[in-house]
Enzyme design. Structure first.
Site, PDB file in Angstrom:
ATOM      1  N   PRO A   1       7.639  83.368 -48.700  1.00 40.71           N
ATOM      2  CA  PRO A   1       6.532  82.475 -49.028  1.00 40.71           C
ATOM      3  C   PRO A   1       6.963  81.139 -49.611  1.00 40.71           C
ATOM      4  CG  PRO A   1       6.677  84.292 -50.590  1.00 40.71           C
ATOM      5  CD  PRO A   1       7.601  84.621 -49.464  1.00 40.71           C
ATOM      6  N   ASN A   2       6.249  80.132 -49.186  1.00 44.91           N
ATOM      7  CA  ASN A   2       6.374  78.748 -49.666  1.00 44.91           C
ATOM      8  C   ASN A   2       7.617  78.025 -49.159  1.00 44.91           C
ATOM      9  OD1 ASN A   2       3.946  78.830 -51.315  1.00 44.91           O
ATOM     10  ND2 ASN A   2       5.092  80.265 -52.596  1.00 44.91           N
TER      11      ASN A   2
ATOM     12  N   ARG B   1       8.516  70.650 -51.581  1.00 41.99           N
ATOM     13  CA  ARG B   1       8.240  71.531 -52.703  1.00 41.99           C
ATOM     14  C   ARG B   1       9.293  71.367 -53.785  1.00 41.99           C
ATOM     15  NH1 ARG B   1       9.767  77.914 -52.507  1.00 41.99           N
ATOM     16  NH2 ARG B   1       8.802  78.427 -54.502  1.00 41.99           N
TER      17      ARG B   1
ATOM     18  N   TYR C   1      14.720  72.543 -55.277  1.00 46.55           N
ATOM     19  CA  TYR C   1      15.068  73.088 -53.965  1.00 46.55           C
ATOM     20  C   TYR C   1      15.701  72.084 -53.003  1.00 46.55           C
ATOM     21  CZ  TYR C   1      12.211  76.950 -55.663  1.00 46.55           C
ATOM     22  OH  TYR C   1      11.707  77.985 -56.406  1.00 46.55           O
TER      23      TYR C   1
ATOM     24  N   ASN D   1      15.940  85.195 -47.641  1.00 48.32           N
ATOM     25  CA  ASN D   1      15.412  84.491 -48.805  1.00 48.32           C
ATOM     26  C   ASN D   1      13.938  84.881 -48.904  1.00 48.32           C
ATOM     27  OD1 ASN D   1      14.520  82.904 -50.849  1.00 48.32           O
ATOM     28  ND2 ASN D   1      15.351  80.978 -50.050  1.00 48.32           N
TER      29      ASN D   1
ATOM     30  N   ALA E   1       9.384  84.333 -53.740  1.00 47.88           N
ATOM     31  CA  ALA E   1       8.885  85.056 -54.922  1.00 47.88           C
ATOM     32  C   ALA E   1       8.775  86.562 -54.689  1.00 47.88           C
ATOM     33  CB  ALA E   1       7.537  84.484 -55.341  1.00 47.88           C
TER      34      ALA E   1
ATOM     35  N   HIS F   1      11.143  89.052 -56.425  1.00 50.02           N
ATOM     36  CA  HIS F   1      10.987  89.536 -57.796  1.00 50.02           C
ATOM     37  C   HIS F   1       9.859  90.546 -57.950  1.00 50.02           C
ATOM     38  CE1 HIS F   1      13.491  86.052 -58.253  1.00 50.02           C
ATOM     39  NE2 HIS F   1      12.533  85.248 -57.864  1.00 50.02           N
TER      40      HIS F   1
ATOM     41  N   ASP G   1      12.448  98.932 -50.407  1.00 46.41           N
ATOM     42  CA  ASP G   1      12.449 100.153 -49.585  1.00 46.41           C
ATOM     43  C   ASP G   1      12.877  99.854 -48.152  1.00 46.41           C
ATOM     44  OD1 ASP G   1      11.663 101.837 -51.621  1.00 46.41           O
ATOM     45  OD2 ASP G   1       9.563 101.933 -51.020  1.00 46.41           O
TER      46      ASP G   1
ATOM     47  N   GLU H   1      21.151  88.695 -49.585  1.00 43.16           N
ATOM     48  CA  GLU H   1      20.108  87.965 -50.327  1.00 43.16           C
ATOM     49  C   GLU H   1      20.557  86.518 -50.513  1.00 43.16           C
ATOM     50  OE1 GLU H   1      19.848  89.105 -54.451  1.00 43.16           O
ATOM     51  OE2 GLU H   1      17.772  88.411 -54.629  1.00 43.16           O
TER      52      GLU H   1
ATOM     53  N   HIS I   1      19.384  82.570 -52.039  1.00 43.51           N
ATOM     54  CA  HIS I   1      18.465  81.682 -52.756  1.00 43.51           C
ATOM     55  C   HIS I   1      19.061  80.291 -52.839  1.00 43.51           C
ATOM     56  CE1 HIS I   1      16.006  85.031 -53.985  1.00 43.51           C
ATOM     57  NE2 HIS I   1      17.100  85.656 -54.391  1.00 43.51           N
TER      58      HIS I   1
ATOM     59  N   SER J   1      18.070  78.101 -55.258  1.00 44.10           N
ATOM     60  CA  SER J   1      18.298  77.940 -56.691  1.00 44.10           C
ATOM     61  C   SER J   1      19.021  79.183 -57.226  1.00 44.10           C
ATOM     62  CB  SER J   1      16.958  77.768 -57.415  1.00 44.10           C
ATOM     63  OG  SER J   1      16.181  78.954 -57.303  1.00 44.10           O
TER      64      SER J   1
ATOM     65  N   ARG K   1      16.877  80.337 -64.412  1.00 42.52           N
ATOM     66  CA  ARG K   1      15.474  79.901 -64.441  1.00 42.52           C
ATOM     67  C   ARG K   1      14.638  80.865 -65.296  1.00 42.52           C
ATOM     68  NH1 ARG K   1      13.573  78.676 -58.569  1.00 42.52           N
ATOM     69  NH2 ARG K   1      11.915  77.653 -59.771  1.00 42.52           N
TER      70      ARG K   1
ATOM     71  N   ARG L   1      12.196  85.544 -63.047  1.00 43.29           N
ATOM     72  CA  ARG L   1      13.012  85.488 -61.823  1.00 43.29           C
ATOM     73  C   ARG L   1      14.325  86.256 -61.954  1.00 43.29           C
ATOM     74  NH1 ARG L   1      10.334  81.466 -58.849  1.00 43.29           N
ATOM     75  NH2 ARG L   1       9.369  79.946 -60.224  1.00 43.29           N
TER      76      ARG L   1
HETATM   77  C1  DQA Z   1      13.908  81.060 -54.241  1.00 40.74           C
HETATM   78  C2  DQA Z   1      13.869  81.484 -55.710  1.00 40.74           C
HETATM   79  C3  DQA Z   1      12.608  82.259 -56.017  1.00 40.74           C
HETATM   80  O1  DQA Z   1      12.573  82.612 -57.399  1.00 40.74           O
HETATM   81  C4  DQA Z   1      11.379  81.424 -55.712  1.00 40.74           C
HETATM   82  O2  DQA Z   1      10.215  82.196 -55.917  1.00 40.74           O
HETATM   83  C5  DQA Z   1      11.414  80.841 -54.351  1.00 40.74           C
HETATM   84  C6  DQA Z   1      12.659  80.273 -53.860  1.00 40.74           C
HETATM   85  C7  DQA Z   1      15.125  80.148 -53.936  1.00 40.74           C
HETATM   86  O3  DQA Z   1      15.485  80.045 -52.777  1.00 40.74           O
HETATM   87  O4  DQA Z   1      15.693  79.551 -54.856  1.00 40.74           O
HETATM   88  O5  DQA Z   1      10.396  80.749 -53.677  1.00 40.74           O
HETATM   89  O6  DQA Z   1      14.001  82.210 -53.439  1.00 40.74           O
END
Ligand code: DQA
Length: 144
Positions: free
Chosen positions: A11-12, A19, A24, A76, A79, A82, A89, A100, A102, A104, A109, A113
């Site tokens: 998401p996002n 953003r 980011y 990635n 959110a 978390h 699962d 995984e 990210h 950031s 942070r 997170r």
């Molecule tokens: C993120 C870190 C997450 O905590 C956050 O919710 C994101 C972006 C990152 O790529 O740094 O949406 O996954």
């Protein structure tokens, strides 16, 4: 499909570039995809890059990557990282290695997170290097 690396974004991340650029960066997801495609070519790999704001899509795509015999998944989960027991699962349920990713470093942070359900199931984590996190993760996937 053993040469394919799925790159799944949650998401996002469709808003990347706009953003919170101080966190980011200014690259869009398309910018990152373009560079990963070039990098994948030099590694003899192909990437399948996707983004969704819906948790279930990410679960379905993890299953799909596994069924397709993908080399690895870079995930990635935004959110959902978390919050999502369903992603935990799903990663546990499949054998394809999940890395995984990210942009950031969540550990630098907010406290909320610091817990990662994805990280507790993934093979490894690369975080904190901005868009370079994806490139480092693809290099790692190529060596698996
Ligand atoms: C993120 C870190 C997450 O905590 C956050 O919710 C994101 C972006 C990152 O790529 O740094 O949406 O996954």
């Amino acid at each position: 499909m053993a040469d394919t690396v799925f790159v799944l974004n949650g998401p996002n991340l469709n808003l990347l570039g706009l953003r919170e650029p101080e966190i980011y960066g200014h690259d869009t997801l398309d910018d990152i995809a373009g560079r990963l495609e070039d990098q994948a070519r030099t590694l003899g790999l192909v990437i399948d890059m996707r983004q969704s704001n819906h948790e279930g899509h990410l679960v379905d795509w993890l299953h799909e990557a596994n069924a397709a015999g993908a080399r690895a998944v870079l995930l990635n989960a935004g959110a959902f990282t978390h919050t999502s027991l369903a992603l935990y699962d799903a990663i546990k349920a499949i054998t394809v290695p999940v890395i995984e990713v990210h942009l950031s470093n969540p550990h630098r942070r907010e406290e909320f997170r610091h817990r990662s359900f994805v990280g507790q199931a993934a093979k490894g984590t690369i975080a904190g290097f901005g868009a370079l996190s994806y490139a480092l993760a693809l290099d790692a996937a190529a060596k698996l």
